[in-house]
Design an enzyme around this catalytic site. Structure first.
Site, PDB file in Angstrom:
ATOM      1  N   SER A  17      20.246 -15.104  61.080  1.00 57.79           N
ATOM      2  CA  SER A  17      20.966 -16.353  60.807  1.00 57.79           C
ATOM      3  C   SER A  17      20.370 -17.513  61.613  1.00 57.79           C
ATOM      4  O   SER A  17      20.341 -18.653  61.138  1.00 57.79           O
ATOM      5  CB  SER A  17      22.464 -16.206  61.080  1.00 57.79           C
ATOM      6  OG  SER A  17      22.727 -16.062  62.441  1.00 57.79           O
ATOM      7  N   ARG A  69       4.549  -0.343  74.522  1.00 65.41           N
ATOM      8  CA  ARG A  69       4.763  -1.778  74.271  1.00 65.41           C
ATOM      9  C   ARG A  69       3.444  -2.543  74.221  1.00 65.41           C
ATOM     10  O   ARG A  69       3.336  -3.547  73.517  1.00 65.41           O
ATOM     11  CB  ARG A  69       5.657  -2.371  75.374  1.00 65.41           C
ATOM     12  CG  ARG A  69       7.064  -1.867  75.315  1.00 65.41           C
ATOM     13  CD  ARG A  69       7.952  -2.552  76.333  1.00 65.41           C
ATOM     14  NE  ARG A  69       9.155  -1.759  76.537  1.00 65.41           N
ATOM     15  CZ  ARG A  69      10.196  -1.752  75.721  1.00 65.41           C
ATOM     16  NH1 ARG A  69      10.209  -2.519  74.663  1.00 65.41           N
ATOM     17  NH2 ARG A  69      11.227  -0.976  75.966  1.00 65.41           N
ATOM     18  N   MET A  94      15.104  -8.006  69.353  1.00 68.46           N
ATOM     19  CA  MET A  94      15.745  -7.060  70.277  1.00 68.46           C
ATOM     20  C   MET A  94      14.743  -6.101  70.907  1.00 68.46           C
ATOM     21  O   MET A  94      14.959  -4.886  70.930  1.00 68.46           O
ATOM     22  CB  MET A  94      16.825  -6.265  69.531  1.00 68.46           C
ATOM     23  CG  MET A  94      17.870  -7.132  68.875  1.00 68.46           C
ATOM     24  SD  MET A  94      18.738  -8.160  70.059  1.00 68.46           S
ATOM     25  CE  MET A  94      19.782  -6.917  70.825  1.00 68.46           C
ATOM     26  N   ARG A  95      13.666  -6.643  71.384  1.00 64.29           N
ATOM     27  CA  ARG A  95      12.621  -5.783  71.919  1.00 64.29           C
ATOM     28  C   ARG A  95      12.051  -6.451  73.163  1.00 64.29           C
ATOM     29  O   ARG A  95      11.744  -7.655  73.138  1.00 64.29           O
ATOM     30  CB  ARG A  95      11.541  -5.660  70.843  1.00 64.29           C
ATOM     31  CG  ARG A  95      10.471  -4.712  71.159  1.00 64.29           C
ATOM     32  CD  ARG A  95      10.485  -3.475  70.308  1.00 64.29           C
ATOM     33  NE  ARG A  95       9.521  -2.539  70.860  1.00 64.29           N
ATOM     34  CZ  ARG A  95       9.872  -1.397  71.409  1.00 64.29           C
ATOM     35  NH1 ARG A  95      11.122  -1.012  71.441  1.00 64.29           N
ATOM     36  NH2 ARG A  95       8.945  -0.603  71.926  1.00 64.29           N
ATOM     37  N   ASN A 111      13.813 -18.726  73.484  1.00 59.57           N
ATOM     38  CA  ASN A 111      14.757 -17.691  73.033  1.00 59.57           C
ATOM     39  C   ASN A 111      16.139 -18.309  72.952  1.00 59.57           C
ATOM     40  O   ASN A 111      16.433 -19.289  73.639  1.00 59.57           O
ATOM     41  CB  ASN A 111      14.762 -16.551  74.065  1.00 59.57           C
ATOM     42  CG  ASN A 111      15.733 -15.443  73.694  1.00 59.57           C
ATOM     43  OD1 ASN A 111      15.783 -14.988  72.552  1.00 59.57           O
ATOM     44  ND2 ASN A 111      16.534 -14.992  74.661  1.00 59.57           N
ATOM     45  N   HIS A 113      20.172 -17.143  73.437  1.00 58.16           N
ATOM     46  CA  HIS A 113      20.990 -16.055  74.000  1.00 58.16           C
ATOM     47  C   HIS A 113      22.465 -16.471  73.918  1.00 58.16           C
ATOM     48  O   HIS A 113      22.800 -17.605  74.265  1.00 58.16           O
ATOM     49  CB  HIS A 113      20.575 -15.818  75.462  1.00 58.16           C
ATOM     50  CG  HIS A 113      21.365 -14.744  76.120  1.00 58.16           C
ATOM     51  ND1 HIS A 113      21.137 -13.399  75.875  1.00 58.16           N
ATOM     52  CD2 HIS A 113      22.398 -14.797  76.988  1.00 58.16           C
ATOM     53  CE1 HIS A 113      21.995 -12.682  76.577  1.00 58.16           C
ATOM     54  NE2 HIS A 113      22.766 -13.508  77.261  1.00 58.16           N
ATOM     55  N   GLU A 178      25.014 -21.793  68.018  1.00 59.29           N
ATOM     56  CA  GLU A 178      23.609 -21.366  68.082  1.00 59.29           C
ATOM     57  C   GLU A 178      22.810 -22.056  66.991  1.00 59.29           C
ATOM     58  O   GLU A 178      21.686 -22.525  67.206  1.00 59.29           O
ATOM     59  CB  GLU A 178      23.488 -19.843  67.918  1.00 59.29           C
ATOM     60  CG  GLU A 178      24.096 -19.054  69.054  1.00 59.29           C
ATOM     61  CD  GLU A 178      23.806 -17.564  68.941  1.00 59.29           C
ATOM     62  OE1 GLU A 178      22.709 -17.193  68.507  1.00 59.29           O
ATOM     63  OE2 GLU A 178      24.696 -16.766  69.285  1.00 59.29           O
TER      64      GLU A 178
HETATM   65  C1  GRF Z   1      22.254 -14.132  68.193  1.00 63.90           C
HETATM   66  O1  GRF Z   1      23.557 -14.043  68.710  1.00 63.90           O
HETATM   67  C2  GRF Z   1      21.281 -14.518  69.265  1.00 63.90           C
HETATM   68  O2  GRF Z   1      21.825 -15.357  70.225  1.00 63.90           O
HETATM   69  C3  GRF Z   1      20.960 -13.184  69.896  1.00 63.90           C
HETATM   70  O3  GRF Z   1      20.907 -12.277  68.822  1.00 63.90           O
HETATM   71  C4  GRF Z   1      21.729 -12.766  67.760  1.00 63.90           C
HETATM   72  C5  GRF Z   1      20.849 -12.864  66.552  1.00 63.90           C
HETATM   73  O4  GRF Z   1      21.563 -13.212  65.404  1.00 63.90           O
HETATM   74  N1  GRF Z   1      19.732 -13.268  70.651  1.00 63.90           N
HETATM   75  P1  GRF Z   1      20.761 -13.623  64.099  1.00 63.90           P
HETATM   76  O5  GRF Z   1      19.803 -12.453  63.777  1.00 63.90           O
HETATM   77  O6  GRF Z   1      20.026 -14.887  64.357  1.00 63.90           O
HETATM   78  O7  GRF Z   1      21.811 -13.765  63.030  1.00 63.90           O
END
Ligand code: GRF
Length: 222
Positions: A17, A69, A94-95, A111, A113, A178
């Site tokens: 998203s 990695r 997520m890595r 990034n 967060h 976000e």
């Molecule tokens: C978001 O909450 C972002 O802050 C975190 O992972 C989530 C990713 O959501 N790092 P999306 O894949 O952008 O919907």
């Protein structure tokens, strides 16, 4: 290729998203950035569909196929170079990245967060903010440094935590913000307005809010 635009690669692992928010913002003809590639470490995720729908080349490097990695990051690096990427946005990636990769992209990788860093680094941060009794939560866009969820902060958005919040309801409230701050930060970077000095970021032309927030509100309770 569009002349003069910052060439951006977005790294994803899931729903995408935030990728979508960046795609939508970059679609404006006068936007100074262009997403030239999307890389996922997971096959079949929705973020890849979003890239495809926007006509952006997407590549999958399934981390399960890599022994370590270093070799995973090396393949990503090759793909980023091949696409002529100048700047990276991590969007739900997520890595963990190797220090060598992060240092190569130092000052050129950001990034998002879902907490008010430096509080609540890591995972499950919305529920952890609720459990800690915090009254406010939010999200942070920051430059990436080798230590996870640390690095000069560009922008934060604050949302209230409600008494009946669950991790999911709070995450949804944060996600709305976000999608506002990530595109804004990328635009500022691409405009050359963002300067890192030590641990801090200075934004050329920054506007500051003057309102304070109280939660619960200090209005009389009926
Ligand atoms: C978001 O909450 C972002 O802050 C975190 O992972 C989530 C990713 O959501 N790092 P999306 O894949 O952008 O919907």
């Amino acid at each position: 290729m569009s002349e003069g635009k910052l060439r951006v690669g977005v790294l994803v692992s899931g729903s995408g998203s935030n990728l979508q928010a960046l795609i939508d913002a970059c679609a404006a003809p006068d936007h100074p950035a262009e997403i030239v590639t999307v890389i996922s470490n997971r096959p079949g995720v929705r973020a890849l569909d979003r890239a495809k729908a926007a006509g952006i080349p997407a590549v999958v490097f399934d981390h399960k196929n890599y022994a370590d990695r270093t070799s995973f990051d090396a393949d990503m690096q090759k793909a980023l170079d091949a696409a002529g990427v100048e700047f990276i946005c991590l969007a739900g990636f997520m890595r963990l990245l190797t220090t060598a990769f992060v240092e190569h992209w130092s000052g050129r990788m950001i990034n998002i967060h879902p907490s008010l860093l430096p509080s609540f680094k890591g995972l499950n941060v919305q529920q952890r903010a609720i459990d800690a009794g915090a009254r406010f939560a939010g999200c942070t866009v920051h430059f990436v440094t080798p230590e996870m969820d640390v690095g000069p902060i560009i922008q934060q958005a604050v949302v209230p935590i409600h008494q009946d919040d669950t991790g999911d309801t709070l995450a949804a409230r944060i996600l709305v913000q976000e999608h506002r701050i990530y595109p804004a930060c990328l635009k500022w970077v691409a405009e050359g307005r963002v300067r890192i000095e030590g641990e801090r970021v200075f934004l050329d032309g920054a506007n500051y809010p003057d309102a304070a927030l109280h939660n619960p509100s200090s209005e009389p309770i009926g």
